[in-house]
Design an enzyme around this catalytic site. Structure first.
Site, short mmCIF file in Angstrom:
data_model
loop_
_atom_site.label_atom_id
_atom_site.label_comp_id
_atom_site.label_asym_id
_atom_site.label_seq_id
_atom_site.Cartn_x
_atom_site.Cartn_y
_atom_site.Cartn_z
N ASP A 73 -2.12 6.20 6.51
CA ASP A 73 -2.95 5.26 6.00
C ASP A 73 -3.46 4.23 7.23
O ASP A 73 -2.56 3.20 7.42
CB ASP A 73 -2.64 4.61 4.64
N TRP A 121 0.91 -1.22 0.01
CA TRP A 121 0.00 0.13 0.03
C TRP A 121 0.77 1.20 0.07
O TRP A 121 0.66 2.18 -0.68
CB TRP A 121 -0.78 -0.05 1.29
N LYS A 124 -12.66 -3.00 6.76
CA LYS A 124 -11.89 -3.94 7.76
C LYS A 124 -12.32 -3.82 9.25
O LYS A 124 -12.72 -4.59 10.00
CB LYS A 124 -10.32 -3.62 7.68
#
Length: 359
Positions: free
Chosen positions: A168, A101, A194
């Site tokens: 993030d 990511w 999530k």
């Protein structure tokens, strides 16, 4: 109803209590005669829900007035470029590369043509640890991914830079307390799918003093300032996702808030890692001690053939989502907030049975 134990990395488990409340409200929200998905995002019914959800986010992270809370779309992935467009200030942006990511975020910085530096990376060791580093005081911002779903690593504590920190937090949202002032957080974001509900809504927390950095060539809808001024209603927001986020946050509050949830997450992770470490080499965790994620436990058994058999037998036993990501292989158990300690105990019991039958 028999429900499977869901160890998927995302979209992932949602607490049964939350799902059941959503089920009751689905056709007629609080007895109104319409679904929350049907009401106008500018009407009083949704406005009350929307503002209550913002207040809950602010409460969980103890946010002062200097921070704005946004509910956007495009997932965490859009934020890889949106942070660049809104926060780059003509100097140098710095990135710590700890997995896929952050690699994608770095690629977006390159595409945007800004000046950036990768100040640390654990790529040479298959991202098995969080490197030690410091961001420059004068950087436009320092960028990290706090938890890495694929490789199973997580910052035990966030950096405390003098430059604005961009985080993030897609895969560890609402899993632990975060002191925004101590860590000088300029922007904190994550997709909900999530730890905060279903896919569709992205939570973005941004410091108001950074809003004017946005370039003149950035489309209006991609400007944080546009959405701050419109209270995230510049365009139709993901109304159902915000409703589900509201239910999840209320559920977390009933559990005792982020401090209580963090304690439970640590207990679950310690149980699983301790079992893996004591398995005599039958199972091996990917992440190094000190960098291990409390959310995603990536591991392998003694062979790829046994890994495949593990996944199949686990599904027969009522456990899904245990196959590792294709980039790393092996196995992975995602033990987010909605995965209970009892669920993890059942997983460990299965792992023991599987080990004993394959020695």
């Amino acid at each position: 109803m028999d429900r499977l134990l869901n160890f998927s990395a995302g979209p992932s488990a949602i607490a049964l209590e939350v799902l059941q409340e959503a089920q009751r409200d689905l056709v007629s929200y609080k007895g109104s005669g319409v679904s929350i998905m049907e009401v106008s995002h500018r009407g009083k019914v949704f406005e009350a829900l929307h503002n209550e959800t913002i207040a809950l986010v602010r409460e969980f992270y103890a946010l002062g007035d200097e921070y704005a809370v946004l509910f956007l779309q495009g997932g965490g992935t859009l934020q890889f470029s949106q942070t660049v467009a809104n926060l780059y200030n003509g100097g140098v942006a710095e990135y710590a590369n700890t997995g896929v990511w952050t690699q994608k975020a770095i690629k977006e910085a390159k595409i945007a043509g800004i000046k950036f530096d990768v100040v640390a990376s654990s790529e040479a060791d298959k991202f098995a640890y969080i490197p030690k580093f410091e961001f420059s005081d004068t950087a436009d911002y320092g960028y990290i991914c706090s938890n890495n779903t694929i490789y199973g690593t997580q910052y035990a504590t966030l950096p405390t830079p003098k430059c604005p920190l961009v985080v993030d937090s897609s895969s560890d949202l609402f899993s632990r307390e975060v002191d925004f002032k101590r860590h000088n957080i300029g922007c904190f974001f994550g997709g909900a799918q999530k730890n905060a509900g279903p896919a569709g809504v992205t939570i973005v927390i941004v410091r108001r003093d950074l809003l004017d950095r946005v370039g003149d060539n950035v489309p209006m809808i991609l400007r944080y300032k546009t959405q701050v001024e419109a209270n995230s209603l510049s365009n139709t927001p993901p109304t159902f996702g915000i409703y589900m986020l509201n239910l999840v946050l209320k559920w977390l509050k009933k559990l005792g808030g982020l401090k209580a949830v963090d304690e439970q997450n640590r207990e679950k992770a310690n149980l699983l890692y301790d079992y893996i470490d004591a398995s005599g080499g039958f199972y091996t965790a990917h992440a190094q001690k000190g960098s291990r994620s409390l959310m995603n436990v990536s591991f392998v058994s003694k062979s790829s053939e046994l890994d495949a058999a593990f996944v199949k037998e686990a599904e027969v036993a009522g456990m899904i989502g245990l196959k590792g990501h294709k980039l790393l292989g092996g196995l992975r158990a995602s033990i987010y907030n909605a995965v209970s300690l009892s669920d993890v105990k059942k997983l460990v019991e299965f792992m023991e049975r599987f080990k004993n039958s394959n020695l």
